[in-house]
Motif scaffolding. Structure first.
Motif, mmCIF file in Angstrom:
data_model
loop_
_atom_site.group_PDB
_atom_site.id
_atom_site.type_symbol
_atom_site.label_atom_id
_atom_site.label_comp_id
_atom_site.label_asym_id
_atom_site.label_seq_id
_atom_site.Cartn_x
_atom_site.Cartn_y
_atom_site.Cartn_z
ATOM 1 N N LEU A 72 0.833 -1.202 0.000
ATOM 2 C CA LEU A 72 0.000 0.000 0.000
ATOM 3 C C LEU A 72 0.871 1.257 0.000
ATOM 4 O O LEU A 72 0.637 2.179 -0.788
ATOM 5 N N MET A 73 1.883 1.286 0.851
ATOM 6 C CA MET A 73 2.750 2.461 0.924
ATOM 7 C C MET A 73 3.566 2.630 -0.351
ATOM 8 O O MET A 73 3.775 3.737 -0.834
ATOM 9 N N LYS A 74 3.983 1.525 -0.936
ATOM 10 C CA LYS A 74 4.768 1.557 -2.170
ATOM 11 C C LYS A 74 3.887 1.818 -3.395
ATOM 12 O O LYS A 74 4.386 2.108 -4.470
ATOM 13 N N ARG A 75 2.573 1.662 -3.189
ATOM 14 C CA ARG A 75 1.587 1.784 -4.279
ATOM 15 C C ARG A 75 1.893 0.770 -5.383
ATOM 16 O O ARG A 75 2.012 1.106 -6.559
ATOM 17 N N ASP A 76 2.005 -0.453 -4.945
ATOM 18 C CA ASP A 76 2.333 -1.585 -5.809
ATOM 19 C C ASP A 76 1.232 -1.805 -6.847
ATOM 20 O O ASP A 76 0.108 -2.157 -6.516
ATOM 21 N N THR A 77 1.561 -1.617 -8.122
ATOM 22 C CA THR A 77 0.552 -1.722 -9.181
ATOM 23 C C THR A 77 0.230 -3.163 -9.550
ATOM 24 O O THR A 77 -0.657 -3.390 -10.369
ATOM 25 N N THR A 78 0.898 -4.134 -8.932
ATOM 26 C CA THR A 78 0.477 -5.523 -9.142
ATOM 27 C C THR A 78 -0.798 -5.814 -8.355
ATOM 28 O O THR A 78 -1.498 -6.770 -8.654
ATOM 29 N N LEU A 79 -1.100 -4.973 -7.361
ATOM 30 C CA LEU A 79 -2.327 -5.136 -6.578
ATOM 31 C C LEU A 79 -3.463 -4.265 -7.092
ATOM 32 O O LEU A 79 -4.584 -4.734 -7.260
ATOM 33 N N LEU A 80 -3.164 -2.979 -7.304
ATOM 34 C CA LEU A 80 -4.187 -2.014 -7.710
ATOM 35 C C LEU A 80 -3.596 -1.030 -8.709
ATOM 36 O O LEU A 80 -2.382 -0.840 -8.768
ATOM 37 N N SER A 81 -4.463 -0.364 -9.432
ATOM 38 C CA SER A 81 -4.003 0.650 -10.384
ATOM 39 C C SER A 81 -3.559 1.904 -9.640
ATOM 40 O O SER A 81 -3.971 2.148 -8.501
ATOM 41 N N ARG A 82 -2.764 2.724 -10.301
ATOM 42 C CA ARG A 82 -2.335 4.002 -9.707
ATOM 43 C C ARG A 82 -3.554 4.881 -9.406
ATOM 44 O O ARG A 82 -3.589 5.589 -8.408
ATOM 45 N N ALA A 83 -4.542 4.830 -10.277
ATOM 46 C CA ALA A 83 -5.757 5.633 -10.074
ATOM 47 C C ALA A 83 -6.462 5.230 -8.774
ATOM 48 O O ALA A 83 -6.978 6.085 -8.048
ATOM 49 N N SER A 84 -6.478 3.946 -8.473
ATOM 50 C CA SER A 84 -7.095 3.484 -7.220
ATOM 51 C C SER A 84 -6.331 4.013 -6.017
ATOM 52 O O SER A 84 -6.931 4.483 -5.044
ATOM 53 N N TYR A 85 -5.004 3.943 -6.068
ATOM 54 C CA TYR A 85 -4.204 4.455 -4.963
ATOM 55 C C TYR A 85 -4.443 5.944 -4.755
ATOM 56 O O TYR A 85 -4.496 6.414 -3.623
ATOM 57 N N GLU A 86 -4.574 6.687 -5.851
ATOM 58 C CA GLU A 86 -4.832 8.122 -5.729
ATOM 59 C C GLU A 86 -6.142 8.371 -4.990
ATOM 60 O O GLU A 86 -6.242 9.304 -4.201
ATOM 61 N N LYS A 87 -7.142 7.537 -5.235
ATOM 62 C CA LYS A 87 -8.420 7.696 -4.539
ATOM 63 C C LYS A 87 -8.308 7.341 -3.059
ATOM 64 O O LYS A 87 -9.111 7.791 -2.253
ATOM 65 N N PHE A 88 -7.300 6.531 -2.706
ATOM 66 C CA PHE A 88 -7.071 6.205 -1.298
ATOM 67 C C PHE A 88 -6.481 7.397 -0.547
ATOM 68 O O PHE A 88 -6.698 7.542 0.644
ATOM 69 N N PHE A 89 -5.675 8.212 -1.243
ATOM 70 C CA PHE A 89 -4.911 9.262 -0.574
ATOM 71 C C PHE A 89 -5.250 10.669 -1.053
ATOM 72 O O PHE A 89 -4.442 11.573 -0.944
ATOM 73 N N GLN A 90 -6.436 10.854 -1.583
ATOM 74 C CA GLN A 90 -6.956 12.163 -1.957
ATOM 75 C C GLN A 90 -8.378 12.269 -1.409
ATOM 76 O O GLN A 90 -9.158 11.331 -1.551
ATOM 77 N N PRO A 91 -8.727 13.399 -0.802
ATOM 78 C CA PRO A 91 -10.102 13.524 -0.306
ATOM 79 C C PRO A 91 -11.112 13.354 -1.444
ATOM 80 O O PRO A 91 -10.971 13.944 -2.505
ATOM 81 N N GLN A 92 -12.114 12.529 -1.207
ATOM 82 C CA GLN A 92 -13.193 12.318 -2.163
ATOM 83 C C GLN A 92 -14.473 13.015 -1.706
ATOM 84 O O GLN A 92 -15.368 13.247 -2.485
ATOM 85 N N PHE A 93 -14.530 13.324 -0.401
ATOM 86 C CA PHE A 93 -15.714 13.973 0.171
ATOM 87 C C PHE A 93 -15.301 14.794 1.383
ATOM 88 O O PHE A 93 -14.505 14.348 2.195
ATOM 89 N N LYS A 94 -15.845 16.007 1.475
ATOM 90 C CA LYS A 94 -15.666 16.859 2.652
ATOM 91 C C LYS A 94 -17.011 17.456 3.016
ATOM 92 O O LYS A 94 -17.743 17.908 2.142
ATOM 93 N N VAL A 95 -17.339 17.460 4.300
ATOM 94 C CA VAL A 95 -18.578 18.070 4.767
ATOM 95 C C VAL A 95 -18.524 19.569 4.537
ATOM 96 O O VAL A 95 -19.510 20.190 4.193
ATOM 97 N N HIS A 96 -17.339 20.142 4.721
ATOM 98 C CA HIS A 96 -17.122 21.575 4.550
ATOM 99 C C HIS A 96 -15.708 21.759 4.010
ATOM 100 O O HIS A 96 -14.792 21.043 4.421
ATOM 101 N N PRO A 97 -15.480 22.692 3.089
ATOM 102 C CA PRO A 97 -14.147 22.862 2.494
ATOM 103 C C PRO A 97 -13.043 23.172 3.505
ATOM 104 O O PRO A 97 -11.880 22.930 3.241
#
Length: 128
Positions: free
Chosen positions: A9-34
């Motif tokens: 997970l920390m290495k963002r190993d693409t044999t497990l998941l795509s880079r796009a998936s990792y980005e969604k893990f470490f970028q806010p997808q929802f905030k109640v307030h900015p």
């Protein structure tokens, strides 16, 4: 064993998941307030002394588990504790974070309008 999974997970190993998936893990997808921290696809965005990190926690009767990921520092903390209360795990969590992450003078990536909701909620009042 969770260690190989966390290393991947920390290495963002693409044999497990795509880079796009990792980005969604470490970028806010929802905030109640900015002006508040938010949620990624699977983690809660957190800040401690100006350091951004991601967290996931859970509990069942008699046990608590925490996963904290500090990508900038390349640190992952995972612990699972047999307990009947939140007291010890919360103290352990806060002690580890205080030791590892002293207060930043001026966080570069923290917006000027970031609010610590635990101390200042007046700016967030309103209808949602």
């Amino acid at each position: 064993d969770i260690e190989p999974l966390l290393r991947a997970l920390m290495k963002r190993d693409t044999t497990l998941l795509s880079r796009a998936s990792y980005e969604k893990f470490f970028q806010p997808q929802f905030k109640v307030h900015p002006m508040l921290t938010g949620y990624s696809l699977i983690f809660e965005e957190q800040r401690y002394n100006g350091h951004q990190f991601w967290m996931k926690g859970g509990q069942v009767q008699g046990a608590l588990a925490f996963l904290l990921i500090f990508p900038e520092q390349n640190i992952i903390m995972f612990y699972c504790i047999n307990t009947q209360t939140d007291n010890f795990p919360l103290k352990l969590n806060n002690s580890l974070k205080s030791f590892l992450f002293p207060k930043k003078k001026k966080p570069e990536d923290e917006p000027d309008n970031f609010v610590d909701a635990s101390t200042d909620t007046k700016l967030l009042a309103g209808a949602y």
